[in-house]
Write a protein that holds these residues in place. Structure first.
Motif, PDB file in Angstrom:
ATOM      1  N   ARG A   1       0.578  -1.269   0.014  1.00  0.00           N
ATOM      2  CA  ARG A   1      -0.015   0.318   0.296  1.00  0.00           C
ATOM      3  C   ARG A   1       1.163   1.286  -0.498  1.00  0.00           C
ATOM      4  NH1 ARG A   1      -4.766  -1.058   4.280  1.00  0.00           N
ATOM      5  NH2 ARG A   1      -6.037  -3.090   2.656  1.00  0.00           N
ATOM      6  N   LYS A   2       1.941   1.382   0.909  1.00  0.00           N
ATOM      7  CA  LYS A   2       2.878   2.201   0.584  1.00  0.00           C
ATOM      8  C   LYS A   2       3.283   2.239  -0.624  1.00  0.00           C
ATOM      9  CE  LYS A   2       4.240   1.996   5.641  1.00  0.00           C
ATOM     10  NZ  LYS A   2       5.275   1.648   6.400  1.00  0.00           N
ATOM     11  N   VAL A   3       4.468   1.812  -1.244  1.00  0.00           N
ATOM     12  CA  VAL A   3       4.089   2.002  -2.297  1.00  0.00           C
ATOM     13  C   VAL A   3       3.278   2.121  -3.761  1.00  0.00           C
ATOM     14  CG1 VAL A   3       5.344   0.154  -4.582  1.00  0.00           C
ATOM     15  CG2 VAL A   3       6.264  -0.001  -2.082  1.00  0.00           C
ATOM     16  N   GLU A   4       2.271   1.983  -3.671  1.00  0.00           N
ATOM     17  CA  GLU A   4       0.855   2.362  -4.604  1.00  0.00           C
ATOM     18  C   GLU A   4       1.018   3.693  -3.929  1.00  0.00           C
ATOM     19  OE1 GLU A   4      -2.172  -0.683  -3.798  1.00  0.00           O
ATOM     20  OE2 GLU A   4      -1.753  -2.505  -4.648  1.00  0.00           O
ATOM     21  N   ILE A   5       1.209   3.750  -2.752  1.00  0.00           N
ATOM     22  CA  ILE A   5       0.525   5.245  -2.144  1.00  0.00           C
ATOM     23  C   ILE A   5       1.969   6.606  -2.441  1.00  0.00           C
ATOM     24  CG2 ILE A   5       0.964   7.087  -0.698  1.00  0.00           C
ATOM     25  CD1 ILE A   5      -0.974   5.468   1.526  1.00  0.00           C
ATOM     26  N   TRP A   6       2.949   5.752  -2.866  1.00  0.00           N
ATOM     27  CA  TRP A   6       4.098   6.755  -3.327  1.00  0.00           C
ATOM     28  C   TRP A   6       4.534   6.917  -4.652  1.00  0.00           C
ATOM     29  CZ3 TRP A   6       7.311   9.952  -1.644  1.00  0.00           C
ATOM     30  CH2 TRP A   6       7.830   9.802  -0.350  1.00  0.00           C
ATOM     31  N   PHE A   7       3.752   5.893  -5.424  1.00  0.00           N
ATOM     32  CA  PHE A   7       3.965   5.347  -6.703  1.00  0.00           C
ATOM     33  C   PHE A   7       2.595   6.464  -7.486  1.00  0.00           C
ATOM     34  CE2 PHE A   7       5.795   0.934  -7.301  1.00  0.00           C
ATOM     35  CZ  PHE A   7       7.066   1.775  -8.703  1.00  0.00           C
ATOM     36  N   SER A   8       1.387   6.658  -6.072  1.00  0.00           N
ATOM     37  CA  SER A   8       0.074   7.848  -7.150  1.00  0.00           C
ATOM     38  C   SER A   8       0.808   8.856  -6.881  1.00  0.00           C
ATOM     39  CB  SER A   8      -0.392   7.130  -6.337  1.00  0.00           C
ATOM     40  OG  SER A   8      -1.489   5.845  -6.559  1.00  0.00           O
ATOM     41  N   LEU A   9       1.402   9.283  -5.803  1.00  0.00           N
ATOM     42  CA  LEU A   9       2.188  10.672  -5.776  1.00  0.00           C
ATOM     43  C   LEU A   9       2.788  11.092  -6.849  1.00  0.00           C
ATOM     44  CD1 LEU A   9       3.107  10.398  -1.339  1.00  0.00           C
ATOM     45  CD2 LEU A   9       1.542  11.942  -2.882  1.00  0.00           C
ATOM     46  N   LEU A  10       3.719   9.700  -7.044  1.00  0.00           N
ATOM     47  CA  LEU A  10       4.977  10.854  -8.102  1.00  0.00           C
ATOM     48  C   LEU A  10       4.125  10.336  -9.466  1.00  0.00           C
ATOM     49  CD1 LEU A  10       7.607  10.422  -8.978  1.00  0.00           C
ATOM     50  CD2 LEU A  10       7.473   7.848  -9.833  1.00  0.00           C
ATOM     51  N   ALA A  11       2.801   9.485  -9.349  1.00  0.00           N
ATOM     52  CA  ALA A  11       2.189   9.544 -11.150  1.00  0.00           C
ATOM     53  C   ALA A  11       1.520  11.254 -10.793  1.00  0.00           C
ATOM     54  CB  ALA A  11       0.787   8.932 -11.472  1.00  0.00           C
ATOM     55  N   LEU A  12       1.204  11.710 -10.169  1.00  0.00           N
ATOM     56  CA  LEU A  12       0.590  12.821  -9.230  1.00  0.00           C
ATOM     57  C   LEU A  12       1.517  14.314  -9.760  1.00  0.00           C
ATOM     58  CD1 LEU A  12      -1.861  14.207  -8.881  1.00  0.00           C
ATOM     59  CD2 LEU A  12      -1.303  14.769  -6.369  1.00  0.00           C
ATOM     60  N   VAL A  13       2.787  14.025  -8.924  1.00  0.00           N
ATOM     61  CA  VAL A  13       3.874  14.801  -8.895  1.00  0.00           C
ATOM     62  C   VAL A  13       4.196  14.930 -10.760  1.00  0.00           C
ATOM     63  CG1 VAL A  13       5.899  15.935  -8.781  1.00  0.00           C
ATOM     64  CG2 VAL A  13       4.445  14.698  -6.989  1.00  0.00           C
TER      65      VAL A  13
END
Length: 262
Positions: free
Chosen positions: A23-35
């Protein structure tokens, strides 16, 4: 039984830990995608702004000695039309089209008792001309990295007493009035200003003139009329504003005593 129960509990904890990690990895990937999405959006806006960016450098030049001058009458005042050089340089990456312009006088000062120099008056703007004397019509289309030189004919209002003094000197030498002169140049005007010890605005001029046997006129002079806001040595300053097809505005101020820019 106890051992099996502990193993099941351990496996459950291990699975929960793995799930939390994913879940943390998914959150980080989501944040990276947003950035990345935000940066891409900002870059797109920046590129659009750069495409629409317009930059023009304007240099103005005092009248050339060889430039022609003309006389007219308005506001119960004598007008002398001078040719000022305007160099337009496109320093942006895009072609710029200048579609309109406005000219006004911006220095407030009393030209003489009871008469303050106006911002606008009939005949102030006689249009643009090319170096060869042909009329230059807008729009002015200037490609990136290129320049265009035009001359704007600007009518200046003269001080009554100064005009009379200069006219008397001219008439004494030629037998005619200034208003009848057909081929007078700016150099000729300065020559007669020096002889009359005044410029057309009533400011004192110090110098000397020489006319040799070939009738060639030479002169030297000095004046303190470089500050248009000095009410002791008044002279008009003009504001020339250009409008581009994209709605941007570019302004230049010029006057008769402004030193040429290089």
């Amino acid at each position: 039984m106890t051992v099996n129960r502990n193993n099941r509990k351990s496996n459950r904890n291990t699975g929960q830990n793995q799930e939390r990690k994913w879940r943390k990895v998914e959150i980080w990937f989501s944040l990276l995608a947003l950035v990345i999405s935000v940066l891409t959006f900002c870059w797109t806006i920046y590129q659009d702004l750069e495409k629409n960016k317009e930059e023009i450098t304007i240099n103005s030049f005092e009248p050339l000695e060889s430039s022609k001058i003309s006389f007219s009458h308005g506001l119960k005042k004598n007008l002398i039309t001078l040719e000022f050089g305007i160099l337009l340089s496109n320093t942006s990456d895009n072609t710029i089209s200048l579609i309109d312009h406005r000219l006004e006088q911006i220095t407030q000062f009393p030209l003489q008792k009871g008469f303050t120099y106006p911002n606008y008056y009939s005949g102030i703007d006689d249009g643009f001309f090319e170096a060869n004397g042909t009329k230059a019509s807008m729009p002015f289309v200037i490609k990136s990295g290129e320049s265009k030189l035009v001359y704007i004919k600007t009518a200046v209002i003269t001080n009554d007493n100064a005009y009379k003094k200069i006219n008397n000197v001219y008439k004494k030498e030629t037998g005619n009035d200034l208003s009848s002169a057909q081929k007078l140049t700016y150099g000729d005007l300065v020559y007669y200003e020096v002889k009359a010890a005044t410029d057309i605005y009533g400011n004192k001029v110090k110098g000397n003139t020489i006319q040799d046997s070939s009738e060639k006129k030479t002169y030297y002079y000095s004046t303190d009329t470089h500050d248009p806001y000095d009410t002791d040595d008044p002279h008009p300053t003009f504001s020339l504003t250009f409008k581009s097809a994209k709605g941007n505005y570019f302004k230049e101020e010029y006057n008769q005593y402004k030193m040429n820019q290089f």
